[in-house]
Design a protein around this motif. Structure first.
Motif, PDB file in Angstrom:
ATOM      1  N   ALA A  88       6.203  -6.345   0.330  1.00 35.40           N
ATOM      2  CA  ALA A  88       4.871  -6.083   0.887  1.00 35.40           C
ATOM      3  C   ALA A  88       4.056  -5.187  -0.054  1.00 35.40           C
ATOM      4  O   ALA A  88       2.870  -5.451  -0.304  1.00 35.40           O
ATOM      5  N   VAL A  89       4.675  -4.141  -0.580  1.00 32.71           N
ATOM      6  CA  VAL A  89       3.973  -3.242  -1.504  1.00 32.71           C
ATOM      7  C   VAL A  89       3.599  -3.999  -2.783  1.00 32.71           C
ATOM      8  O   VAL A  89       2.483  -3.851  -3.301  1.00 32.71           O
ATOM      9  N   TYR A  90       4.510  -4.818  -3.268  1.00 29.89           N
ATOM     10  CA  TYR A  90       4.219  -5.607  -4.467  1.00 29.89           C
ATOM     11  C   TYR A  90       3.057  -6.567  -4.216  1.00 29.89           C
ATOM     12  O   TYR A  90       2.169  -6.718  -5.068  1.00 29.89           O
ATOM     13  N   TYR A  94      -0.638  -6.964  -6.019  1.00 32.16           N
ATOM     14  CA  TYR A  94      -1.112  -8.221  -6.591  1.00 32.16           C
ATOM     15  C   TYR A  94      -2.474  -8.624  -6.017  1.00 32.16           C
ATOM     16  O   TYR A  94      -3.341  -9.101  -6.744  1.00 32.16           O
ATOM     17  N   TYR A  95      -2.665  -8.427  -4.700  1.00 34.08           N
ATOM     18  CA  TYR A  95      -3.873  -8.915  -4.048  1.00 34.08           C
ATOM     19  C   TYR A  95      -4.961  -7.877  -3.814  1.00 34.08           C
ATOM     20  O   TYR A  95      -6.094  -8.233  -3.505  1.00 34.08           O
ATOM     21  N   THR A 103       2.142   1.292  -8.911  1.00 33.36           N
ATOM     22  CA  THR A 103       2.703   2.618  -9.178  1.00 33.36           C
ATOM     23  C   THR A 103       3.597   3.047  -8.019  1.00 33.36           C
ATOM     24  O   THR A 103       4.701   3.571  -8.229  1.00 33.36           O
ATOM     25  N   ILE A 104       3.135   2.821  -6.803  1.00 30.20           N
ATOM     26  CA  ILE A 104       3.964   3.110  -5.622  1.00 30.20           C
ATOM     27  C   ILE A 104       5.225   2.257  -5.672  1.00 30.20           C
ATOM     28  O   ILE A 104       6.336   2.759  -5.432  1.00 30.20           O
TER      29      ILE A 104
END
Length: 163
Positions: A88-90, A94-95, A103-104
């Protein structure tokens, strides 16, 4: 791995990254690396039925685990440490805001690598579920075999109250 170790090792890694990323991005990396462990506090609140908000008792509760990580009823689960949250963070990176969320993401990856090294050192690498789906299946399997992962946590909670 203990919070103190994450703070120190994360700070060292962050200092090394300053020339490449700059201070604000490094602070975000370090914050993500440390604050991912907030899920342990949420878990403690959940297991206390939101009756005990003490950070000190939460640390005492988790310290009891170190001597019982090989217990057959132990199955660790930390929501923010799961592949679904990482994905989800990735995807947010991306979006939405690449630099901020990537970074997170890398702070979280650094954290989980440190955790995995610690788990390998103590020979309990598979004591933790790395996915929400994995946790669900493993817990069901344990219950069918007569094991009680929830009972393990209840016992640790009672012991932490006595200490």
């Amino acid at each position: 791995m203990k919070l103190r170790e994450h703070i120190i090792i994360g700070a060292v890694a962050s200092i090394i990254l300053i020339p490449q990323w700059g201070i604000w991005r490094v602070l975000l990396f370090w914050g993500a690396e440390v604050l991912i462990d907030a899920d342990h506090y949420w878990d403690y609140l959940w297991r206390s039925k939101f009756q005990d908000w003490s950070g000190w008792r939460m640390f005492r509760y988790y310290n009891l685990f170190n001597n019982r990580l090989h217990d057959k009823n132990f199955l660790g689960f930390s929501l923010l440490h799961t592949v679904e949250v990482f994905a989800a963070v990735y995807l947010l990176a991306y979006y939405w805001n690449y630099t901020f969320f990537i970074t997170i993401f890398w702070g979280m990856v650094f954290h989980i690598i440190l955790d995995m090294i610690w788990l390998l050192k103590y020979k309990v690498f598979f004591g933790r579920a790395y996915s929400i789906i994995e946790y669900w299946f493993r817990k069901r399997s344990m219950l069918r075999r007569g094991l009680n992962p929830d009972g393990f946590y209840k016992e640790m909670f009672k012991l932490s109250e006595k200490s």
